[in-house]
Design an enzyme around this catalytic site. Sequence first.
Site, PDB file in Angstrom:
ATOM      1  N   VAL A  38       0.841  -1.202   0.000  1.00 61.72           N
ATOM      2  CA  VAL A  38       0.000   0.000   0.000  1.00 61.72           C
ATOM      3  C   VAL A  38       0.876   1.252   0.000  1.00 61.72           C
ATOM      4  O   VAL A  38       0.645   2.201  -0.753  1.00 61.72           O
ATOM      5  CB  VAL A  38      -0.979  -0.002   1.202  1.00 61.72           C
ATOM      6  CG1 VAL A  38      -1.799   1.277   1.228  1.00 61.72           C
ATOM      7  CG2 VAL A  38      -1.892  -1.219   1.153  1.00 61.72           C
ATOM      8  N   LYS A  44      -7.035  -1.505  10.038  1.00 61.70           N
ATOM      9  CA  LYS A  44      -8.340  -1.907  10.581  1.00 61.70           C
ATOM     10  C   LYS A  44      -8.217  -2.679  11.894  1.00 61.70           C
ATOM     11  O   LYS A  44      -8.997  -2.491  12.813  1.00 61.70           O
ATOM     12  CB  LYS A  44      -9.080  -2.741   9.538  1.00 61.70           C
ATOM     13  CG  LYS A  44      -8.235  -3.901   9.041  1.00 61.70           C
ATOM     14  CD  LYS A  44      -8.526  -4.301   7.619  1.00 61.70           C
ATOM     15  CE  LYS A  44      -7.414  -5.226   7.131  1.00 61.70           C
ATOM     16  NZ  LYS A  44      -7.634  -5.908   5.917  1.00 61.70           N
ATOM     17  N   VAL A  98     -11.781   0.222   5.655  1.00 58.09           N
ATOM     18  CA  VAL A  98     -12.985  -0.563   5.343  1.00 58.09           C
ATOM     19  C   VAL A  98     -13.374  -0.346   3.878  1.00 58.09           C
ATOM     20  O   VAL A  98     -13.478   0.794   3.426  1.00 58.09           O
ATOM     21  CB  VAL A  98     -14.185  -0.149   6.243  1.00 58.09           C
ATOM     22  CG1 VAL A  98     -15.385  -1.059   5.976  1.00 58.09           C
ATOM     23  CG2 VAL A  98     -13.817  -0.168   7.715  1.00 58.09           C
ATOM     24  N   GLY A 112      -3.524 -13.745  -4.437  1.00 60.85           N
ATOM     25  CA  GLY A 112      -2.997 -12.740  -3.514  1.00 60.85           C
ATOM     26  C   GLY A 112      -4.085 -11.965  -2.791  1.00 60.85           C
ATOM     27  O   GLY A 112      -3.841 -10.891  -2.255  1.00 60.85           O
ATOM     28  N   GLU A 140      -5.339 -12.486   3.412  1.00 62.90           N
ATOM     29  CA  GLU A 140      -4.374 -11.868   4.318  1.00 62.90           C
ATOM     30  C   GLU A 140      -3.191 -12.826   4.477  1.00 62.90           C
ATOM     31  O   GLU A 140      -3.299 -14.009   4.180  1.00 62.90           O
ATOM     32  CB  GLU A 140      -5.010 -11.655   5.698  1.00 62.90           C
ATOM     33  CG  GLU A 140      -6.166 -10.679   5.712  1.00 62.90           C
ATOM     34  CD  GLU A 140      -5.742  -9.228   5.659  1.00 62.90           C
ATOM     35  OE1 GLU A 140      -4.682  -8.875   6.214  1.00 62.90           O
ATOM     36  OE2 GLU A 140      -6.476  -8.439   5.050  1.00 62.90           O
ATOM     37  N   LYS A 164     -13.639  -4.704  10.740  1.00 62.35           N
ATOM     38  CA  LYS A 164     -14.269  -3.658   9.926  1.00 62.35           C
ATOM     39  C   LYS A 164     -15.646  -3.294  10.480  1.00 62.35           C
ATOM     40  O   LYS A 164     -16.045  -2.130  10.465  1.00 62.35           O
ATOM     41  CB  LYS A 164     -14.353  -4.131   8.467  1.00 62.35           C
ATOM     42  CG  LYS A 164     -12.961  -4.237   7.825  1.00 62.35           C
ATOM     43  CD  LYS A 164     -12.976  -5.005   6.527  1.00 62.35           C
ATOM     44  CE  LYS A 164     -11.591  -5.058   5.883  1.00 62.35           C
ATOM     45  NZ  LYS A 164     -11.504  -6.014   4.793  1.00 62.35           N
TER      46      LYS A 164
END
Length: 431
Positions: free
Chosen positions: A14, A105, A132, A187, A190, A205
């Site tokens: 990310v 989260k 979320v 992918g 988690e 969430k």
Amino acid sequence: MKTVNVGIIGFGTVGSGVVKALKARRELIRRKSGIDIRIAGICDADLRSKRDVKVDKKLLTKDAYKLIRDPQVDIVVELIGGIHPAKEIILESLNMGKPVVTANKALLAHSGEEIVKAAQKKSTYIRFEASVCGGVPVIKAIRESFVANKMAALFGIVNGTSNYILTQMKEKQVEFKVALKSAQKKGYAERIPSLDVKGIDASHKLAILALLAFGHHVKLSDIYTEGIEGISYRDIQYADGLGYVVKPLAIAKRHGDELEVRVHPTLISKKHLLSNVSGVYNALYLSGDLIGNSLFYGEGAGKLPTSSAVISDIVELAKNLIFGGSGTIVDPEFDIGIKKVRKRGDFYTRYYLHFSAIDKPGVLARVSGILGKHKISIASATQKERKREKVVPIVMTTHWAKESNMAKALKEIDRLPAIKKRTIAIRIEGG
Ligand code: HSE
């Protein structure tokens, strides 16, 4: 043009997506928001691995605290995930009065109350749109667009991996394990797939959504959480025959001063909009007293949608810093009317039941007798095969029943000599 400097902690999937988009779209963001967002530094424990974005080496550091204490850094972006050291980094930033953006989260679900209070104490902000439904702006919608509403209920498909697995099972006619392998290959899951398939990610969430929609901090231990591992292809097929689709739902409903929060696989009518949310997609269906029903749909995970959400938070906080904007301190526990979380035994739902019973006279009568004794009324019943004296599947749906009554009835039914396997019970919502 004002410039706002961000310090990015976490240069993984990310983080690198955010850096790449901030660099490539600096001019676009400048034109759209009137603010120049500049990357002042990037921190990661691993500075060796190759990323798909080139950055000036001078920006890189392994020392998160050096970066957040840098007077140049106006906004801290935490993208390392996990509880520690993410929590300490966020609290330190907030204590310094620096606003924080996070996608974390799990941390918000575990320590949201402490983090929100730390932000309030220093009159600064924490934003978490990416936590979320990835790129779908559900948090902003609940917090801002629906500010005038009293929310009544929300139903979310908030774990893309579970949704993908159930969709694969249905479409490819495979069992759970095969579909999980496919999710891992793509992918989606988690690092620890149990977080997805046991419903834990969805419960994190849901805790965040419940706070925003209902103004109540829900403890994770108060969310009834059941994963999708117990769902077989056969039940998906039987449900289909009855006009239902099995979906991994996160549900919150208000009943007067009680809040009901639960995560579990659920049968929903094929006529319901959520039944068409397939694959890795996420959706959130909200009911409020002014808006009626509203549906959000989109990509709930992945580098690009998540970086879109992170950048929208950065720009919002940058606007707050420069223009004062929506920089008011809001009370997240705005609803003092909610006194408690409803106990599991007090849930009321309809049920799909799959009994594995010996095919002989009187078995169905015994089963329905026990259900009746516990005030459970049968809506439909079908025996799926005919093999005298052998185990056959009997599928029933019920009318609304109290969960504690259902638990007692199933315990009793599963003790009958003619019942050969634990009965499968899946809750039904809507329609
Ligand atoms: N594992 C999560 C999912 C990623 O499947 O939805 C996004 O939070």
